[in-house]
Design an enzyme around this catalytic site. Structure first.
Site, PDB file in Angstrom:
ATOM      1  N   HIS A 133     -72.484 -59.276  52.276  1.00  0.00           N
ATOM      2  CA  HIS A 133     -71.342 -58.370  52.419  1.00  0.00           C
ATOM      3  C   HIS A 133     -70.087 -58.914  51.757  1.00  0.00           C
ATOM      4  O   HIS A 133     -69.979 -60.110  51.465  1.00  0.00           O
ATOM      5  CB  HIS A 133     -71.061 -58.102  53.899  1.00  0.00           C
ATOM      6  N   ARG A 188     -71.079 -68.786  51.374  1.00  0.00           N
ATOM      7  CA  ARG A 188     -70.477 -68.038  50.269  1.00  0.00           C
ATOM      8  C   ARG A 188     -71.452 -67.991  49.093  1.00  0.00           C
ATOM      9  O   ARG A 188     -71.944 -69.016  48.634  1.00  0.00           O
ATOM     10  CB  ARG A 188     -69.154 -68.708  49.878  1.00  0.00           C
ATOM     11  N   GLU A 243     -70.411 -59.518  63.074  1.00  0.00           N
ATOM     12  CA  GLU A 243     -69.039 -59.028  63.026  1.00  0.00           C
ATOM     13  C   GLU A 243     -69.041 -57.522  62.786  1.00  0.00           C
ATOM     14  O   GLU A 243     -70.092 -56.919  62.520  1.00  0.00           O
ATOM     15  CB  GLU A 243     -68.238 -59.744  61.938  1.00  0.00           C
ATOM     16  N   GLN A 295     -70.697 -62.897  50.722  1.00  0.00           N
ATOM     17  CA  GLN A 295     -71.106 -63.942  51.661  1.00  0.00           C
ATOM     18  C   GLN A 295     -72.136 -63.419  52.638  1.00  0.00           C
ATOM     19  O   GLN A 295     -72.482 -62.235  52.650  1.00  0.00           O
ATOM     20  CB  GLN A 295     -69.882 -64.465  52.414  1.00  0.00           C
ATOM     21  N   HIS A 337     -73.760 -64.501  56.899  1.00  0.00           N
ATOM     22  CA  HIS A 337     -73.678 -65.349  58.089  1.00  0.00           C
ATOM     23  C   HIS A 337     -75.053 -65.460  58.750  1.00  0.00           C
ATOM     24  O   HIS A 337     -75.839 -64.499  58.731  1.00  0.00           O
ATOM     25  CB  HIS A 337     -72.698 -64.764  59.113  1.00  0.00           C
TER      26      HIS A 337
END
Length: 267
Positions: free
Chosen positions: A135, A155, A77, A58, A60
């Protein structure tokens, strides 16, 4: 104040968790979330992850990309590795630069795993995952994940699981290159250390009552995740496996701390 724990079952979760989480036998727990009291919306989210299978590949968006689709901010993250079985891996970035067309085609054909850089992982590793990084977390890993608190994941590949993919959205934001290892480090076992200090959040490993490393950090949100021992946040006892949140560093008492992660928002 103490945040409420929420145990989330996942098909890729683990049936045996560390003792601090109590007996959860016969349930495959994949995530443990920490939920703030009603009326409080944290800028950060801390969670535990326990995997028995690979998670989806996926990506972000960053703040600018997220705002284009009506979200308040993007999602960066990081992963603090608590445990990993021999052979465990993390997918971080690509082995080499490729075009968006090649990456998308590989995802459609089920060949994208061959393009991902699967890095061996062990207890004590730390990885910051900038927005745009392709990642995935591999099997047999236990992780504390700190992230910006927003629900946005594109995704790319999910190993045939019946979940929606977001190929066009992902290709528009994905960094089509290797992961920069400057965002990773081996965390010293018995030492307080800064793991991340740039926007949008900071993260620190604090050993004992060592507050000096935090003193120069200004923030309006602090989250404390004890790994060993306990802390007190605004008079509430926060034990290992729990999470406390407050607005001021002075609200945190580390006198009983052995080892904790402290996360905070950064300007």
């Amino acid at each position: 104040m103490k945040m409420k724990r929420k145990f989330v079952e996942k098909p890729w979760g683990q049936e045996v968790l560390p003792d601090i989480f109590g007996d959860r036998s016969n349930k495959k727990i994949g995530e443990i979330w920490f939920e703030a009291p009603k009326g409080i919306t944290p800028q950060l989210m801390a969670k535990y992850l326990f995997t028995s299978e690979k998670l989806s590949i996926q990506v972000h968006p960053n703040d600018r990309q997220a705002r284009r689709i009506g979200l308040p901010h993007g999602k960066e993250e990081c992963w603090y590795i608590l445990d990993a079985k021999p052979g465990a891996v993390l997918g971080l970035g690509l082995k080499e630069k490729v075009s968006a067309t090649k990456l998308k085609t590989a995802a459609i054909l089920g060949e994208i795993e061959q393009l991902i850089d699967w890095k061996p992982v062990k207890k004590g590793d730390f990885y910051y995952v900038p927005a745009g990084t392709v990642h995935a977390i591999g099997a047999d890993v236990s992780v504390v994940e700190i992230q910006q608190n927003v629900d946005v994941t594109f995704r790319i590949y999910d190993y045939g699981r019946p979940r929606e993919l977001h190929l066009d959205e992902a290709m528009a934001i994905a960094k089509l290159s290797p992961y920069d290892m400057k965002f990773s480090q081996e965390v010293p076992v018995g030492q307080s250390v800064c793991l991340s200090a740039g926007a949008p959040f900071g993260l620190f490993q604090i050993v004992g009552a060592d507050e000096e490393i935090l003193a120069k950090t200004a923030s309006k949100e602090w989250q404390v995740i004890p790994l060993e021992g306990s802390v007190t946040v605004r008079g509430k006892l926060i034990e290992a496996g729990e999470c406390g949140i407050c607005a001021r560093l002075s609200d945190i008492d580390l006198s009983e701390n052995k080892k904790s992660l402290v996360a905070c928002t950064m300007a």
